[in-house]
Motif scaffolding. Structure first.
Motif, PDB file in Angstrom:
ATOM      1  N   ARG A  18       0.825  -1.204   0.000  1.00 38.83           N
ATOM      2  CA  ARG A  18       0.000   0.000   0.000  1.00 38.83           C
ATOM      3  C   ARG A  18       0.864   1.260   0.000  1.00 38.83           C
ATOM      4  O   ARG A  18       0.620   2.194  -0.760  1.00 38.83           O
ATOM      5  N   ASP A  19       1.908   1.276   0.827  1.00 38.68           N
ATOM      6  CA  ASP A  19       2.782   2.445   0.896  1.00 38.68           C
ATOM      7  C   ASP A  19       3.504   2.673  -0.430  1.00 38.68           C
ATOM      8  O   ASP A  19       3.640   3.817  -0.881  1.00 38.68           O
ATOM      9  N   VAL A  22       1.068   4.152  -2.930  1.00 37.13           N
ATOM     10  CA  VAL A  22       0.867   5.585  -2.688  1.00 37.13           C
ATOM     11  C   VAL A  22       2.004   6.382  -3.330  1.00 37.13           C
ATOM     12  O   VAL A  22       1.766   7.407  -3.982  1.00 37.13           O
ATOM     13  N   ARG A  23       3.239   5.904  -3.172  1.00 43.73           N
ATOM     14  CA  ARG A  23       4.379   6.607  -3.763  1.00 43.73           C
ATOM     15  C   ARG A  23       4.333   6.576  -5.286  1.00 43.73           C
ATOM     16  O   ARG A  23       4.653   7.565  -5.952  1.00 43.73           O
TER      17      ARG A  23
END
Length: 76
Positions: A18-19, A22-23
């Motif tokens: 998920r992180d 996002v990036r």
């Protein structure tokens, strides 16, 4: 140790995938990447989104199994 960019997506936890997603989205939204880089980001983003969905479907299956194994009315 692999960097976020080169990590095998299949080995990522939900939070890590998920992180990274996002990036990837943030970099795509900037619009400053080359066409080739944008395509790479898009493909990685698709794979990361699929990984997140796999985790969520797995979590849902575990919750459903727990609910189904609980005594009637206990997990309502």
């Amino acid at each position: 140790m692999p960097t976020d960019e080169t990590a095998n997506i299949a080995d990522l936890s939900y939070e890590a995938a998920r992180d990274q997603l996002v990036r990837v989205v943030a970099e795509l939204e900037q619009g400053s990447a080359t066409l080739e880089r944008s395509l790479e980001l898009w493909e990685r983003g698709e794979a990361l989104a699929d990984r997140c969905e796999q985790w969520l479907l797995g979590a849902r299956a575990r919750l459903d199994a727990a609910r189904n194994s609980a005594p009637d009315g206990a997990a309502q």
